[in-house]
Design an enzyme around this catalytic site. Sequence first.
Site, PDB file in Angstrom:
ATOM      1  N   ASP A  55       0.803  -1.232   0.000  1.00 45.36           N
ATOM      2  CA  ASP A  55       0.000   0.000   0.000  1.00 45.36           C
ATOM      3  C   ASP A  55       0.838   1.286   0.000  1.00 45.36           C
ATOM      4  O   ASP A  55       0.304   2.373  -0.187  1.00 45.36           O
ATOM      5  CB  ASP A  55      -0.987   0.008   1.180  1.00 45.36           C
ATOM      6  CG  ASP A  55      -0.302  -0.197   2.527  1.00 45.36           C
ATOM      7  OD1 ASP A  55       0.877  -0.603   2.554  1.00 45.36           O
ATOM      8  OD2 ASP A  55      -0.945   0.052   3.551  1.00 45.36           O
ATOM      9  N   GLU A  95      10.850  -4.335  12.675  1.00 42.70           N
ATOM     10  CA  GLU A  95      12.026  -3.784  11.989  1.00 42.70           C
ATOM     11  C   GLU A  95      13.274  -3.985  12.843  1.00 42.70           C
ATOM     12  O   GLU A  95      14.333  -4.403  12.360  1.00 42.70           O
ATOM     13  CB  GLU A  95      11.813  -2.287  11.703  1.00 42.70           C
ATOM     14  CG  GLU A  95      10.651  -1.970  10.745  1.00 42.70           C
ATOM     15  CD  GLU A  95       9.279  -1.893  11.419  1.00 42.70           C
ATOM     16  OE1 GLU A  95       9.174  -2.221  12.634  1.00 42.70           O
ATOM     17  OE2 GLU A  95       8.307  -1.486  10.747  1.00 42.70           O
TER      18      GLU A  95
HETATM   19  C1  UGA Z   1       3.111  -0.788   9.514  1.00 40.34           C
HETATM   20  C2  UGA Z   1       4.432  -1.089   8.806  1.00 40.34           C
HETATM   21  O1  UGA Z   1       4.636  -0.152   7.748  1.00 40.34           O
HETATM   22  C3  UGA Z   1       4.396  -2.511   8.274  1.00 40.34           C
HETATM   23  O2  UGA Z   1       5.549  -2.783   7.502  1.00 40.34           O
HETATM   24  C4  UGA Z   1       4.264  -3.457   9.447  1.00 40.34           C
HETATM   25  O3  UGA Z   1       4.172  -4.797   8.982  1.00 40.34           O
HETATM   26  C5  UGA Z   1       2.991  -3.117  10.210  1.00 40.34           C
HETATM   27  O4  UGA Z   1       2.915  -1.729  10.564  1.00 40.34           O
HETATM   28  C6  UGA Z   1       2.958  -3.963  11.473  1.00 40.34           C
HETATM   29  O5  UGA Z   1       3.185  -3.414  12.557  1.00 40.34           O
HETATM   30  O6  UGA Z   1       2.771  -5.164  11.367  1.00 40.34           O
HETATM   31  P1  UGA Z   1       0.644  -0.839   8.252  1.00 40.34           P
HETATM   32  O7  UGA Z   1       0.318   0.105   7.140  1.00 40.34           O
HETATM   33  O8  UGA Z   1      -0.069  -0.652   9.546  1.00 40.34           O
HETATM   34  O9  UGA Z   1       2.201  -0.826   8.435  1.00 40.34           O
HETATM   35  O10 UGA Z   1       0.468  -2.372   7.769  1.00 40.34           O
HETATM   36  P2  UGA Z   1      -0.260  -2.942   6.472  1.00 40.34           P
HETATM   37  O11 UGA Z   1       0.145  -2.149   5.266  1.00 40.34           O
HETATM   38  O12 UGA Z   1      -1.702  -3.089   6.766  1.00 40.34           O
HETATM   39  O13 UGA Z   1       0.379  -4.397   6.354  1.00 40.34           O
HETATM   40  C7  UGA Z   1       1.755  -4.603   6.018  1.00 40.34           C
HETATM   41  C8  UGA Z   1       1.851  -5.609   4.854  1.00 40.34           C
HETATM   42  O14 UGA Z   1       1.259  -6.848   5.255  1.00 40.34           O
HETATM   43  C9  UGA Z   1       1.117  -5.143   3.588  1.00 40.34           C
HETATM   44  O15 UGA Z   1       1.910  -5.430   2.454  1.00 40.34           O
HETATM   45  C10 UGA Z   1      -0.170  -5.959   3.597  1.00 40.34           C
HETATM   46  O16 UGA Z   1      -0.684  -6.263   2.317  1.00 40.34           O
HETATM   47  C11 UGA Z   1       0.262  -7.236   4.327  1.00 40.34           C
HETATM   48  N1  UGA Z   1      -0.863  -7.890   5.062  1.00 40.34           N
HETATM   49  C12 UGA Z   1      -1.698  -7.170   5.851  1.00 40.34           C
HETATM   50  C13 UGA Z   1      -1.046  -9.254   4.940  1.00 40.34           C
HETATM   51  O17 UGA Z   1      -0.299  -9.931   4.215  1.00 40.34           O
HETATM   52  N2  UGA Z   1      -2.079  -9.855   5.618  1.00 40.34           N
HETATM   53  C14 UGA Z   1      -2.957  -9.152   6.400  1.00 40.34           C
HETATM   54  O18 UGA Z   1      -3.890  -9.764   6.989  1.00 40.34           O
HETATM   55  C15 UGA Z   1      -2.751  -7.766   6.514  1.00 40.34           C
HETATM   56 MN    MN Z   2       0.676  -0.134   5.112  1.00 41.72          MN
END
Ligand code: UGA
Ligand code: MN
Length: 253
Positions: free
Chosen positions: A112, A199
């Site tokens: 995203d 991280e």
């Molecule tokens: C923040 C950080 O930028 C992420 O890199 C980190 O993994 C996350 O917090 C965390 O604390 O786990 P955020 O925007 O809140 O990011 O997270 P998302 O963008 O919703 O998810 C990170 C990645 O995991 C995305 O590429 C998303 O597609 C993937 N994801 C999310 C999954 O593969 N499965 C899910 O159920 C949700």
């Molecule tokens: Mn994100």
Amino acid sequence: PTIYAITPTFARPVQKAELTRLYQTFLHIPNFHWIVVEDSEIKTKLVTRFFENSSIIYTHIAAATPPNYKLGRNDPNWKKPRGVEQRNAALRWLREYLKVTDRGIVYFADDDNTYSIKLFHEMEKIQKVGVWPVGLVGGLMVEKPICDNVTNKVIGFNAAWKPDRPFPLDMAGFAMNARLLLENKEAMFSYDVEGGYQESEILRHIVSRDELEPLADCCTKVYVWHTRTEPPQLNVEQLLIKKGKRSNVGIEV
Ligand code: UGA
Ligand code: MN
């Protein structure tokens, strides 16, 4: 060197839009290998077709988050880490693959965020671990390593959210030399760490704070933004589904 970008992704209405946006950025990067890991038991038709119609070097993997670690529909997103299973599956794949290939740079590129092409040019300079500012994250306009422009060293971080983390960086704020993955086999992500410490968890195995290499003009430029896509309003679609209809019969969105 080849840039390996590791992207966790999961099925939702905006998934194809997100992947298309990333794809069209990544097409501009020479020597690029996109590792996309679906949070799914199987490789889905949508993502499989997406790559069949693409012209990018890619690896497509499926690695489902275990149910007990999956966010519930109404859970706030900080409750459980996202992408752990998927990034670890990609690291396993990459550690095997790197045995037969040359050097590379590894970057964790969530589906995203918004990436400037310039970011990937910066990565070509990395010896160990490169760091740079990330826009729109951690409650700030920009979260960044503080770079001393005389020594070109990282002397601190401006993070406001959990600033006591060993590496107060977002996932989008660093990339590493692939060699470090082979030299540090234990470097990976974990469910057993506090929220926001993913991280720090991987970085603590591969680098020390004083070895970080500030990029993007001594961390004065923003080349990546932690954008988050708003879930679309599909209230009319829900009504249709209740009536056994759908707007997207025979058309992939
Ligand atoms: C923040 C950080 O930028 C992420 O890199 C980190 O993994 C996350 O917090 C965390 O604390 O786990 P955020 O925007 O809140 O990011 O997270 P998302 O963008 O919703 O998810 C990170 C990645 O995991 C995305 O590429 C998303 O597609 C993937 N994801 C999310 C999954 O593969 N499965 C899910 O159920 C949700
Ligand atoms: Mn994100």
